[in-house]
Design a protein around this motif. Structure first.
Motif, PDB file in Angstrom:
ATOM      1  N   PHE A 156      -8.508  10.707  -2.663  1.00  0.00           N
ATOM      2  CA  PHE A 156      -7.790  11.883  -3.149  1.00  0.00           C
ATOM      3  C   PHE A 156      -6.581  11.534  -4.013  1.00  0.00           C
ATOM      4  N   PHE A 157      -5.929  10.400  -3.712  1.00  0.00           N
ATOM      5  CA  PHE A 157      -4.696  10.063  -4.414  1.00  0.00           C
ATOM      6  C   PHE A 157      -4.842   8.861  -5.347  1.00  0.00           C
ATOM      7  N   LYS A 158      -6.046   8.303  -5.473  1.00  0.00           N
ATOM      8  CA  LYS A 158      -6.355   7.254  -6.445  1.00  0.00           C
ATOM      9  C   LYS A 158      -5.404   6.071  -6.326  1.00  0.00           C
ATOM     10  N   ASN A 159      -5.472   5.369  -5.208  1.00  0.00           N
ATOM     11  CA  ASN A 159      -4.658   4.188  -5.013  1.00  0.00           C
ATOM     12  C   ASN A 159      -5.460   3.165  -4.226  1.00  0.00           C
ATOM     13  N   ASP A 160      -4.880   1.991  -4.039  1.00  0.00           N
ATOM     14  CA  ASP A 160      -5.616   0.929  -3.342  1.00  0.00           C
ATOM     15  C   ASP A 160      -4.850   0.386  -2.140  1.00  0.00           C
ATOM     16  N   ILE A 161      -4.059   1.241  -1.469  1.00  0.00           N
ATOM     17  CA  ILE A 161      -3.416   0.793  -0.239  1.00  0.00           C
ATOM     18  C   ILE A 161      -4.504   0.438   0.767  1.00  0.00           C
ATOM     19  N   ARG A 162      -4.434  -0.754   1.335  1.00  0.00           N
ATOM     20  CA  ARG A 162      -5.535  -1.242   2.163  1.00  0.00           C
ATOM     21  C   ARG A 162      -5.365  -0.946   3.645  1.00  0.00           C
ATOM     22  N   ASP A 163      -4.157  -0.573   4.052  1.00  0.00           N
ATOM     23  CA  ASP A 163      -3.933  -0.268   5.475  1.00  0.00           C
ATOM     24  C   ASP A 163      -2.907   0.852   5.565  1.00  0.00           C
ATOM     25  N   ILE A 164      -3.383   2.069   5.734  1.00  0.00           N
ATOM     26  CA  ILE A 164      -2.509   3.237   5.731  1.00  0.00           C
ATOM     27  C   ILE A 164      -1.725   3.353   7.026  1.00  0.00           C
ATOM     28  N   MET A 165      -2.326   3.002   8.157  1.00  0.00           N
ATOM     29  CA  MET A 165      -1.735   3.281   9.461  1.00  0.00           C
ATOM     30  C   MET A 165      -0.881   2.141  10.012  1.00  0.00           C
ATOM     31  N   THR A 166      -0.720   1.071   9.276  1.00  0.00           N
ATOM     32  CA  THR A 166       0.046  -0.050   9.785  1.00  0.00           C
ATOM     33  C   THR A 166       1.512   0.325  10.012  1.00  0.00           C
ATOM     34  N   GLY A 167       2.072  -0.217  11.095  1.00  0.00           N
ATOM     35  CA  GLY A 167       3.485   0.008  11.380  1.00  0.00           C
ATOM     36  C   GLY A 167       4.367  -1.132  10.913  1.00  0.00           C
ATOM     37  N   TYR A 168       3.808  -2.057  10.151  1.00  0.00           N
ATOM     38  CA  TYR A 168       4.536  -3.230   9.659  1.00  0.00           C
ATOM     39  C   TYR A 168       4.745  -3.067   8.160  1.00  0.00           C
ATOM     40  N   ARG A 169       5.965  -2.738   7.768  1.00  0.00           N
ATOM     41  CA  ARG A 169       6.254  -2.452   6.365  1.00  0.00           C
ATOM     42  C   ARG A 169       7.658  -2.926   6.009  1.00  0.00           C
ATOM     43  N   ALA A 170       7.846  -3.188   4.720  1.00  0.00           N
ATOM     44  CA  ALA A 170       9.179  -3.465   4.184  1.00  0.00           C
ATOM     45  C   ALA A 170       9.504  -2.402   3.138  1.00  0.00           C
ATOM     46  N   PHE A 171      10.783  -2.017   3.071  1.00  0.00           N
ATOM     47  CA  PHE A 171      11.215  -0.954   2.171  1.00  0.00           C
ATOM     48  C   PHE A 171      12.459  -1.365   1.398  1.00  0.00           C
ATOM     49  N   SER A 172      12.598  -0.788   0.228  1.00  0.00           N
ATOM     50  CA  SER A 172      13.832  -0.938  -0.535  1.00  0.00           C
ATOM     51  C   SER A 172      14.834   0.120  -0.102  1.00  0.00           C
ATOM     52  N   LEU A 173      16.089  -0.094  -0.467  1.00  0.00           N
ATOM     53  CA  LEU A 173      17.117   0.911  -0.206  1.00  0.00           C
ATOM     54  C   LEU A 173      16.780   2.219  -0.896  1.00  0.00           C
ATOM     55  N   GLU A 174      16.242   2.129  -2.115  1.00  0.00           N
ATOM     56  CA  GLU A 174      15.907   3.337  -2.877  1.00  0.00           C
ATOM     57  C   GLU A 174      14.864   4.178  -2.149  1.00  0.00           C
TER      58      GLU A 174
END
Length: 313
Positions: free
Chosen positions: A143-161
């Motif tokens: 539906f959103f045309k992307n290639d994220i391979r693991d949507i439900m993972t709780g292991y992520r890094a984020f920027s301040l923005e």
């Protein structure tokens, strides 16, 4: 402001949280000005005490639900980079420096710890979890045309923005789906980082309900598709209504009228006319909402600029 903030949301993880905190501390010891924050979400065991004994900063969120915990974390903590990891000892803490490097040096806004490309399906013993992950991933990437391979993972890094402009709306485990779609829609820089996954140790139980939480996630995907892509959503609805109207109109109204010169099925004619009107209204609703959504994206870019200015100060 911290250089790196490691965020660990917890609910009844007393069995594993101390090990997780110690593993994280070992992994980030070379990163200056880094902190570990454990947010306890009404645990009834010794989660908070174990986290404190491991050397973490412990804070509390009394509204139940992972989404509520993440909202509190994002509001209270300022850092150049954030890494979120679960307290159940299923993710390798030694990957934190690599994930943080993507944010701090390569300027990615979100790094996704991808379990599904490595050991998830061999390690995870919970029935239907693998099927659910594939279904959610496939739905979002379709539906959103992307290639994220693991949507439900709780292991992520984020920027301040990302952290300071992301409006947390979900209350529970659907939060990972929401933040993934938010990043896609706003064209934020994302990176898949393959990690090894290990299942929970014996005696540790997952808080995720496969069916009820899975239904919430699928419902959220449909809602966000409607909100973020209103023109395709209402356009397809308009097309469906038009096709149904035509399929009834031609054999039950148009053909008899051509043969007899009379309208033999007046109720069908009225219903078909109402369906065409509904299709027209749906199409124009999509056009109006699409214009509003485009305006929202422009305003989001201004919010990003404000966070960047704050960061530079």
């Amino acid at each position: 402001m911290d250089k790196l903030a490691v965020l660990i949301p917890c609910y009844n993880e007393g069995q594993t949280i101390k090990k997780v905190v110690l593993d994280v501390r070992k992994a980030i010891k070379e990163i200056p000005n880094s902190q570990i924050y454990v947010y306890d979400n009404n645990s009834t065991d010794n989660t908070a005490e174990e986290a404190l004994s491991g050397g973490a900063i412990v804070r509390y969120e009394h509204q139940q639900g992972k989404g509520n915990v993440i909202r509190r974390m994002f509001r209270e903590i300022d850092a150049e980079c954030y890494v979120m990891i679960d307290g159940d000892d299923t993710y390798p803490a030694e990957e934190i420096p690599k994930m943080a490097k993507y944010v701090l040096e390569q300027k990615y806004d979100m790094v996704v710890g991808d379990r599904l490309s490595s050991s998830y399906f061999e390690e995870n013993k919970r029935p239907f979890h693998g099927i659910g992950n594939k279904l959610v991933r496939g739905s979002i990437n379709f539906f959103f045309k992307n290639d994220i391979r693991d949507i439900m993972t709780g292991y992520r890094a984020f920027s301040l923005e990302f952290v300071k402009t992301y409006p947390v709306l979900s209350k529970g485990f659907e939060i990972e789906t929401e933040m993934s779609i938010f990043a896609i829609v706003n064209n934020l820089a994302m990176k898949n980082h393959i990690i090894e996954y290990r299942d929970r140790p014996e005696g540790s139980e997952s808080k995720l309900d496969t069916f009820s939480d899975g239904f919430k996630v699928l419902k959220l995907i449909a809602t966000l598709y409607r909100n973020y892509k209103p023109l395709p959503f209402y356009g397809w609805l308009a097309a469906l209504l038009s096709v149904i109207s035509i399929l009834f109109f031609i054999p039950r109204v148009l053909v008899p009228y051509h043969l007899t010169g009379k309208v033999l099925n007046m109720p069908t004619l009225i219903v078909c006319g109402l369906m065409i009107l509904a299709a027209i209204m749906s199409l124009y609703s999509g056009l109006i909402l699409d214009a509003i959504q485009r305006k929202e994206r422009r305003e989001y870019e201004f919010r990003l600029q404000q966070v960047n200015q704050r960061k530079q100060k």
